[in-house]
Design a protein around this motif. Structure first.
Motif, short mmCIF file in Angstrom:
data_model
loop_
_atom_site.label_atom_id
_atom_site.label_comp_id
_atom_site.label_asym_id
_atom_site.label_seq_id
_atom_site.Cartn_x
_atom_site.Cartn_y
_atom_site.Cartn_z
N ASP A 1 5.62 -23.05 3.34
CA ASP A 1 6.78 -23.41 4.15
C ASP A 1 7.18 -22.27 5.08
O ASP A 1 7.57 -22.49 6.23
CB ASP A 1 7.97 -23.81 3.26
N ASN B 1 2.95 -29.39 7.23
CA ASN B 1 3.67 -28.35 7.95
C ASN B 1 3.11 -28.12 9.36
O ASN B 1 3.78 -27.52 10.19
CB ASN B 1 3.71 -27.06 7.15
N GLN C 1 5.10 -22.16 8.14
CA GLN C 1 5.56 -23.13 9.13
C GLN C 1 6.79 -22.60 9.86
O GLN C 1 6.88 -22.68 11.08
CB GLN C 1 5.87 -24.48 8.46
#
Length: 96
Positions: free
Chosen positions: A26, A57, A29
């Motif tokens: 995450d 992502n 991203q």
């Protein structure tokens, strides 16, 4: 503070716990590290759940060209990648 390189290493490290690996992906991203996410998405030697998270992502406007390229090049035959590509919004929703 984590670095993109550190996040990538965490994401591929199967000795790390699930939450840390997901958080690392995450964070890639969030940092618009599209090339790192693409590399994760192409890896056959990591668990499918992390590949899928990397693909998901890539589904934001900044990474759409990268996702499109790897799908077009045949690097991902994954139906998920094609689905994410068609669902990618045209903008991040940020206003002027």
């Amino acid at each position: 503070m984590s670095t993109p390189e550190g996040n990538f290493e965490t994401a591929i490290d199967d000795s790390r716990d699930r939450a840390a690996r997901e958080r690392a992906i995450d964070e890639l991203q969030t940092a618009n590290e599209c090339d790192s996410l693409a590399e994760l998405a192409r890896m056959d030697d990591i668990e499918a759940e992390y590949r899928e998270l990397a693909i998901r992502n890539l589904g934001h406007p900044q990474c759409e060209p990268t996702l499109s390229n790897i799908v077009d090049e045949g690097d991902l035959s994954d139906e998920l990648a094609r689905s994410v590509l068609t669902e990618t919004p045209d903008s991040s929703g940020a206003g002027p």
